[in-house]
Write a protein that holds these residues in place. Structure first.
Motif, mmCIF file in Angstrom:
data_model
loop_
_atom_site.group_PDB
_atom_site.id
_atom_site.type_symbol
_atom_site.label_atom_id
_atom_site.label_comp_id
_atom_site.label_asym_id
_atom_site.label_seq_id
_atom_site.Cartn_x
_atom_site.Cartn_y
_atom_site.Cartn_z
ATOM 1 N N TYR A 203 0.828 -1.214 0.000
ATOM 2 C CA TYR A 203 0.000 0.000 0.000
ATOM 3 C C TYR A 203 0.857 1.257 0.000
ATOM 4 N N GLU A 204 0.524 2.136 -0.927
ATOM 5 C CA GLU A 204 1.235 3.391 -1.076
ATOM 6 C C GLU A 204 0.758 4.391 -0.027
ATOM 7 N N ASP A 205 1.714 5.087 0.552
ATOM 8 C CA ASP A 205 1.407 6.098 1.554
ATOM 9 C C ASP A 205 1.164 7.448 0.860
ATOM 10 N N LEU A 206 0.457 8.344 1.539
ATOM 11 C CA LEU A 206 0.264 9.696 1.027
ATOM 12 C C LEU A 206 1.526 10.513 1.272
ATOM 13 N N ARG A 207 1.952 11.204 0.238
ATOM 14 C CA ARG A 207 3.190 11.971 0.333
ATOM 15 C C ARG A 207 2.901 13.437 0.608
#
Length: 417
Positions: A203-207
């Motif tokens: 899962y990609e995190d919010l940058r």
């Protein structure tokens, strides 16, 4: 990474998260709790029993010093790393780098504890465990207000709470079944490290965009940790209620191994701790998700927290008045019912009173001090009560009164239904 995507890091989430995301984050949370509670429930107490002879300390006092020192580190580490994750602009996002670094450091620190040869190396190892795993825990909890809309936070908090309890059981089980202190620490270290992989790999995190990060100053950074109860009264009352509830629970858990051995004279106290933990966890698991989902559906938080706190106080008082093995089992079951509802709904309540999106990690870290501070206060309060002021009967009665006070003060929170 587009500007719109980066700005999502500070937006109020509106899109519901899926089951896979919730499951992966919950597993990561549970893995961190394995790293904490294998030592807390079994391994540190066993080491204190081995190291106490000849040290001039009782095993209770030695355990109190070690867990107290670790709790002081936890007290500072959680908001500190939460604040650092708020400011992180890494390509992998704000939270994921700290989950990776924290769990890797935690696994190495547990291995250091496995080789501890006395009080000082045990204290150093446990302090490092608290430092590193709190970095990961601060990032995991901050991911919820980052990604989960308000009316889904009760149910997500419930699954995180279920994973937390499974982590407590898993850590206790690994520590018990591994066949020794060193093997127990190694098993907990491996599980802690492996358990976060599904979340960080899938899962990609919010940058956070660099231009969205506020200018750096030490004075501003340190001043940000003070959240004025006058400016944010709901946050202040929410913090106090969580502190009192967790202090009551810490007083119950701290000397559980010794309570079974020295007061109930249970034949196998290590196994007894595992049995009570399992009973508590079964009833907790039956209510933790249900309580959060029900709270989301009715759109209310406070009644759930109040009545769960009252139930926990009643169960704790039972440990004072009914000091038998059957009494301990019943109290553990009732405590699980109350703490299950409290765990999920109180977490949602905390996210509802956060002041700013930019400081979610830091603010949740300050709130999580209410989890760590009782670990400092509980040994300081429990040791003299057990040794000089009436023993375990008085200890559990005091714990019940503290928990009941926490339940009553929830009513002071005005801004949440």
């Amino acid at each position: 990474m587009t500007t719109a995507r980066a700005s999502a890091a500070l937006a109020e989430p509106v899109e519901r998260v899926g089951r896979g995301w919730t499951a992966a984050l919950s597993l990561a949370n549970g893995a961190i709790w394995v790293g904490w509670f294998g030592p807390l429930q079994i391994l540190l107490a066993s080491q204190a029993k081995d190291f106490a002879p000849g040290s001039g300390m009782s095993k209770e006092t030695m355990l109190a010093w070690v867990t107290g020192a670790g709790a002081v580190v936890s007290l500072l580490a959680n908001p500190f790393f939460g604040a650092l994750s708020d400011r992180t602009t890494a390509r992998r996002g704000r939270r994921t780098p700290w989950i990776v670094a924290g769990t890797a450091g935690g696994a190495l620190s547990l291995l250091l504890l496995a080789g501890a040869g006395g009080l000082w190396t045990m204290t150093l190892g446990w302090c490092l465990v608290q430092l590193t795993l709190n970095a990961a825990f601060a990032a995991v909890t901050a991911a919820v207000p980052d990604r989960v809309p308000r009316l889904q936070r009760g149910s997500v908090g419930g699954w995180l709470g279920a994973a937390q309890i499974l982590g407590v059981v898993g850590g206790t089980g690994l520590a018990t079944a591994a066949g020794g202190i060193g093997a127990g620490y190694t098993a907990c270290a491996v599980f802690t490290l492996v358990g976060v992989l599904p979340y960080i790999l899938r899962y990609e995190d919010l940058r956070l965009a660099p231009e969205e990060r506020p200018p750096w100053s030490w004075r501003g950074f340190l001043a940000s940790f003070w959240l004025s109860p006058r400016r944010h009264p709901d946050l202040g009352w929410a913090w106090l209620t969580r502190f009192l509830m967790n202090l009551s629970n810490s007083l119950v858990l701290l000397y559980l191994l010794y309570y079974l051995r020295d007061r109930l004279h249970y034949s196998d106290p290590d196994q007894g701790v595992l049995v009570l933990t399992a009973v508590n966890s079964l009833t907790l698991m039956a209510t933790v998700v249900w309580g959060g989902v029900w709270s989301d559906r009715v759109g209310r938080r406070k009644p759930f927290v109040v009545w769960s706190g009252v139930l926990m106080a009643v169960a704790t008082a039972a440990l004072s008045g009914w000091q038998t093995w059957p009494g301990a089992i019943v109290a553990s079951a009732v405590l699980g019912i109350g703490f299950g509802v409290f765990t999920s709904v109180d977490f949602a309540l905390m996210t509802d009173v956060l002041p700013k999106a930019l400081n979610r990690g830091k603010d949740l870290g300050v709130i999580n001090v209410a989890n760590a501070l009782p670990q400092v206060a509980a040994p300081a309060l429990a040791a003299p009560i057990v040794t000089y002021l009436g023993g375990y009967r008085v200890l559990y009665l005091v714990a019940a009164v503290i928990g009941l006070a926490g339940a009553v003060l929830v009513g002071r929170i005005r801004g949440v239904e």
